[in-house]
Motif scaffolding. Structure first.
Motif, PDB file in Angstrom:
ATOM      1  N   GLY A   1       1.209  20.366 -20.187  1.00 20.58           N
ATOM      2  CA  GLY A   1       0.719  19.462 -21.221  1.00 20.58           C
ATOM      3  C   GLY A   1      -0.601  19.855 -21.840  1.00 20.58           C
ATOM      4  N   LEU A   2      -1.426  20.626 -21.104  1.00 20.87           N
ATOM      5  CA  LEU A   2      -2.777  20.922 -21.574  1.00 20.87           C
ATOM      6  C   LEU A   2      -3.019  22.399 -21.879  1.00 20.87           C
TER       7      LEU A   2
ATOM      8  N   GLY B   1       0.818  -1.206   0.000  1.00 19.64           N
ATOM      9  CA  GLY B   1       0.000   0.000   0.000  1.00 19.64           C
ATOM     10  C   GLY B   1       0.853   1.258   0.000  1.00 19.64           C
ATOM     11  N   ARG B   2       1.913   1.241   0.799  1.00 18.76           N
ATOM     12  CA  ARG B   2       2.813   2.399   0.816  1.00 18.76           C
ATOM     13  C   ARG B   2       3.497   2.579  -0.535  1.00 18.76           C
ATOM     14  N   ASP B   3       3.952   1.437  -1.123  1.00 19.16           N
ATOM     15  CA  ASP B   3       4.605   1.519  -2.433  1.00 19.16           C
ATOM     16  C   ASP B   3       3.634   2.026  -3.494  1.00 19.16           C
ATOM     17  N   LEU B   4       2.372   1.533  -3.435  1.00 22.55           N
ATOM     18  CA  LEU B   4       1.372   1.960  -4.412  1.00 22.55           C
ATOM     19  C   LEU B   4       1.072   3.442  -4.270  1.00 22.55           C
ATOM     20  N   SER B   5       1.015   3.917  -3.032  1.00 24.20           N
ATOM     21  CA  SER B   5       0.769   5.340  -2.807  1.00 24.20           C
ATOM     22  C   SER B   5       1.901   6.181  -3.384  1.00 24.20           C
ATOM     23  N   GLU B   6       3.141   5.718  -3.172  1.00 26.21           N
ATOM     24  CA  GLU B   6       4.277   6.444  -3.730  1.00 26.21           C
ATOM     25  C   GLU B   6       4.244   6.421  -5.257  1.00 26.21           C
ATOM     26  N   LEU B   7       3.900   5.235  -5.828  1.00 29.78           N
ATOM     27  CA  LEU B   7       3.818   5.128  -7.282  1.00 29.78           C
ATOM     28  C   LEU B   7       2.715   6.019  -7.831  1.00 29.78           C
ATOM     29  N   HIS B   8       1.584   6.072  -7.115  1.00 29.11           N
ATOM     30  CA  HIS B   8       0.481   6.938  -7.527  1.00 29.11           C
ATOM     31  C   HIS B   8       0.928   8.395  -7.572  1.00 29.11           C
TER      32      HIS B   8
ATOM     33  N   GLY C   1       1.135  16.161 -11.698  1.00 30.38           N
ATOM     34  CA  GLY C   1       0.900  17.292 -10.824  1.00 30.38           C
ATOM     35  C   GLY C   1       0.345  18.462 -11.611  1.00 30.38           C
ATOM     36  N   SER C   2      -0.024  19.520 -10.905  1.00 29.43           N
ATOM     37  CA  SER C   2      -0.652  20.668 -11.562  1.00 29.43           C
ATOM     38  C   SER C   2       0.287  21.322 -12.574  1.00 29.43           C
ATOM     39  N   ASN C   3       1.576  21.391 -12.260  1.00 33.38           N
ATOM     40  CA  ASN C   3       2.517  22.002 -13.203  1.00 33.38           C
ATOM     41  C   ASN C   3       2.618  21.184 -14.485  1.00 33.38           C
TER      42      ASN C   3
END
Length: 335
Positions: free
Chosen positions: A127-128, A107-114, A120-122
């Motif tokens: 990109g958009l 779960g911790r690894d998945l959170s970090e990967l997420h 991020g907003s920048n």
């Protein structure tokens, strides 16, 4: 329990066979020595007979005790099974504890990967919003997308032909340049002009080129044809444009159709909200922010022609690639 029973049957048979032999010998040889010998053998046979009888009695006792013995054995087996189950349960509990630790770590690894994969907003802005420009005249407003920029190369803009057509018509005869606004992340808006390079009326597509020098502009990311071939209904997208003449506005949705026909032309449909002013703006893959198509048309409903914002029609980039190749701009297409 079967083995003693078999032994008993075999011993009885030998005893019967022995008595037959004794009787035969008494009739055959009447000498005293032989009778003494036979008497000794008869005594031994009597002892054997008594032993056999004793064994038979013990076996009968065992038979009478058999249910109790089997119950004891069953209880012993149950105790063994209880111990085995307890051991397995203890091992299972240890495994569950170990797996719980693994789940927490995963779960911790998945959170970090997420956090790493979720833009991020920048990143989203670059990109958009950075590639999105506004095309405007006193009577018409639309949007466009900056194509990928190359060092010392011209800056091209992809948009909808009907937007450019109406802006040029608003300017009157001899008006050949399209005014547009470019937006920077620091809040500065650049005013620029673009000239017409090529257009396709049936496809409602148009390619412009900025006039003059323009450095440090953020162009869009273009996908390969293979990527476009894998686009499916429900794929998440962003639609970005300048509705009602506003600064670029992103909206989120999904591909809702890949072969929607209007006036003999096939379009994609998206449910990301779009409005008047989005025409010519980009539709981007929400996963990697590459351009997928250009907003072309909006559905309206009723006598007042109310816009249906979740039924936007998009010219797919694959069709635009074909047109660019036919128009001599195939070098813009990624390989």
């Amino acid at each position: 329990m079967h083995r003693p029973t078999i032994l008993l049957a075999a011993s009885t048979t030998l005893l019967a066979f022995g008595w037959v032999k004794v009787a035969d010998w008494k009739r055959v040889d009447p000498s005293e020595a032989l009778f003494n010998r036979l008497g000794h053998m008869a005594g031994q046979m009597e002892v054997l007979s008594r032993n056999v009888d004793r064994l038979s009695d013990e076996i009968r006792v065992l038979h009478t005790q058999r249910p109790g013995l089997e119950a004891d054995e069953l209880l012993g087996r149950i105790d063994e099974l209880d111990a085995e189950v307890l051991g397995r349960y203890s091992g299972l509990a240890q495994t569950v504890d170990a797996n719980a630790s693994l789940v927490q770590a995963a779960g911790r690894d998945l959170s970090e990967l997420h956090d790493q994969l979720l833009p991020g907003s920048n990143h989203l802005w670059q990109g958009l919003l950075a590639p999105t420009v506004q095309l405007a005249s006193p009577m018409t407003v639309g949007s466009g997308v900056l194509m990928p920029t190359r060092e010392d190369g011209p800056v091209r803009v992809l948009t909808a032909w009907h937007v450019v057509r109406d802006i040029l018509a608003d300017g009157g005869d001899g008006h050949s340049e399209v005014p547009l606004h470019i937006y920077r992340h620091d809040g500065v808006t650049l005013n620029a002009k673009a000239k017409l390079l090529a257009y396709e009326n049936d496809l409602d597509s148009c390619l412009l080129e900025l006039v003059g020098e323009h450095a440090d502009l953020e162009g869009t990311s273009l996908p390969t044809r293979a990527h476009l071939a894998n686009v499916q209904v429900f794929d998440p997208v962003y639609a970005v444009g300048c509705p009602l003449g506003s600064d670029p506005v992103p909206s989120h949705g999904a591909i809702s159709a890949l072969d929607h026909w209007v006036d003999g032309q096939s379009y994609w449909m998206i449910n990301a909200p779009t409005f008047i002013g989005n025409s010519g703006g980009g539709v981007f893959d929400a996963r990697n922010l590459c351009l997928l198509g250009i907003v072309s048309k909006l559905y309206t409903h009723g006598a007042r022609r109310t816009v249906v914002p979740h039924m936007g029609l998009v010219t797919p980039l694959g069709d635009i690639y074909d047109w660019l190749e036919r128009s001599g701009y195939g070098e813009l297409i990624p390989q």
